[in-house]
Design a protein around this motif. Structure first.
Motif, PDB file in Angstrom:
ATOM      1  N   GLU A  91      -5.769  -2.160  -4.310  1.00 61.49           N
ATOM      2  CA  GLU A  91      -6.431  -3.209  -3.527  1.00 61.49           C
ATOM      3  C   GLU A  91      -7.104  -4.235  -4.445  1.00 61.49           C
ATOM      4  OE1 GLU A  91      -6.161  -3.679  -0.343  1.00 61.49           O
ATOM      5  OE2 GLU A  91      -4.959  -1.863  -0.119  1.00 61.49           O
ATOM      6  N   ILE A 149      -5.197   3.987  -4.435  1.00 61.34           N
ATOM      7  CA  ILE A 149      -5.245   2.973  -3.372  1.00 61.34           C
ATOM      8  C   ILE A 149      -6.319   1.925  -3.681  1.00 61.34           C
ATOM      9  CG2 ILE A 149      -5.850   2.621  -0.944  1.00 61.34           C
ATOM     10  CD1 ILE A 149      -4.518   5.310  -0.341  1.00 61.34           C
ATOM     11  N   ARG A 166       0.821  -1.220   0.000  1.00 63.38           N
ATOM     12  CA  ARG A 166       0.000   0.000   0.000  1.00 63.38           C
ATOM     13  C   ARG A 166       0.853   1.268   0.000  1.00 63.38           C
ATOM     14  NH1 ARG A 166      -3.199  -4.006   3.672  1.00 63.38           N
ATOM     15  NH2 ARG A 166      -4.592  -4.799   2.048  1.00 63.38           N
TER      16      ARG A 166
END
Length: 349
Positions: A257, A253, A192
């Motif tokens: 994911e 982000i 991340r």
């Protein structure tokens, strides 16, 4: 004073002295008149120190004609609402001997404003009496603009750093909450943070003004394509709709994911799976919306998870809170379909 006939005898004498000065020291006066530095002489023997000489550079800087300047106090060049402290500073410069400049906000004939550093020095006669004041101006407009821009950039940088630290804190906290395995925690945090860093790089290339949706997605997926040999199995189609920095970081982000899950558990975890991402823009009462679909196919049979993981919570939170978005996850036998409705911010550019 606008004409010679309306000037006092004292003013005429003072200007005559300048003319005599011009005749006696012709080359110096010519240099003073034509130098790029704005300058003037003021009569020190009158209470308001009227201007008796102004060179071409001063007239060019202020926009006034010569006869609109001669005979007037230097104070008339200050902004309309010059406060008492500013006027006192100006009076102090005429009454003192300091060679330090003072910054004043001045006005031009067209009422536009500019900052200037004004240096005022006394001119004395043979007896040492101050008979005139010499004043030179340095235009600080560009310096002030650069100063304001620097402050704005520093404030923006501080804001971004705080946002980054808050995001990093959330990433670490959620990773620790989700797993107790050190290696799993490390991988989750690193993945991340790399995604966040890549989004920052993309925005830096765009001068932190905005980023295109196509670029955001391609940027988020590029490490997976490179590391896992997925080139030719990921298809992206849609207009490069612009999103402002905060939204672009959030989207980076989200797609990180989704890609992480696809590589671990979804279509990109097999040799034959493929990923299709496409979108269109539609009008809505709130403004323009992007309707996006993330479709996985050819992977293992999938089923809805028994509990929501960190990735799902991140996707829901980011899309709902940052982009007034709606998201639906359909875990079909052939693969995951993630449908998103994203509000395009009005400041997207």
């Amino acid at each position: 004073m606008s004409s010679f006939a309306n000037k006092s005898e004292h003013q005429k004498v003072a200007e005559a002295e300048i003319e005599s000065f011009r005749n006696e020291l012709g080359p110096f006066v010519v240099a003073a008149e034509t130098t790029r530095m704005a300058m003037l002489f003021a009569d020190a023997e009158r209470s308001n120190c009227p201007i008796i000489f102004a060179n071409d550079s001063l007239l060019s800087l202020t926009g006034y004609d010569r006869d609109e300047v001669l005979g007037r106090s230097l104070a008339f060049m200050l902004v309309h609402d010059a406060d008492r402290e500013t006027l006192a500073q100006l009076a102090g410069k005429f009454g003192g001997t300091s060679d330090k400049g003072v910054e004043f906000l001045c006005r031009r004939k067209d009422d536009s404003e500019f900052w200037a550093a004004v240096f005022i020095s006394p001119v004395r006669d043979e007896a040492g009496t101050v008979i005139q004041y010499f004043a030179s101006f340095v235009d600080l407009t560009k310096h002030k603009e650069d100063e304001a821009r620097s402050k704005m950039l520093i404030d923006e940088l501080n804001h971004r750093v705080k946002n980054v630290l808050a995001t990093v804190q959330a990433i670490v906290w959620q990773a620790l909450r989700t797993s107790s395995d050190p290696k799993t925690i490390q991988q989750a945090i690193e993945s991340r943070l790399v995604a966040l860093s890549r989004s920052h790089d993309l925005l830096t290339r765009e001068n932190w003004e905005s980023a295109g949706l196509h670029d955001i997605i391609a940027n988020a997926l590029e490490p997976f394509e490179r590391a896992d040999g997925l080139s030719g199995r990921i298809f992206i189609a849609g207009d490069n709709v612009r999103f402002p920095p905060k939204a672009a970081l959030a989207l980076g982000i989200v797609f990180n994911e989704l890609a992480t899950n696809a590589v671990k558990y979804g279509a990109l975890s097999t040799d034959n799976g493929a990923l299709h991402i496409d979108w269109k823009t539609v009008s809505s009462p709130e403004g323009q919306r992007v309707l996006l679909q993330w479709r996985e196919a050819g992977g293992p049979v999938v089923a809805a998870p028994s509990r929501r993981g960190f990735g799902s919570r991140v996707i829901d939170r980011v899309l709902a809170h940052e982009l007034a978005g709606e998201v639906r996850m359909d875990f079909l036998a052939d693969g995951l379909i993630c449908s998103c409705s994203l509000l395009v911010p009005k400041d997207a550019g």
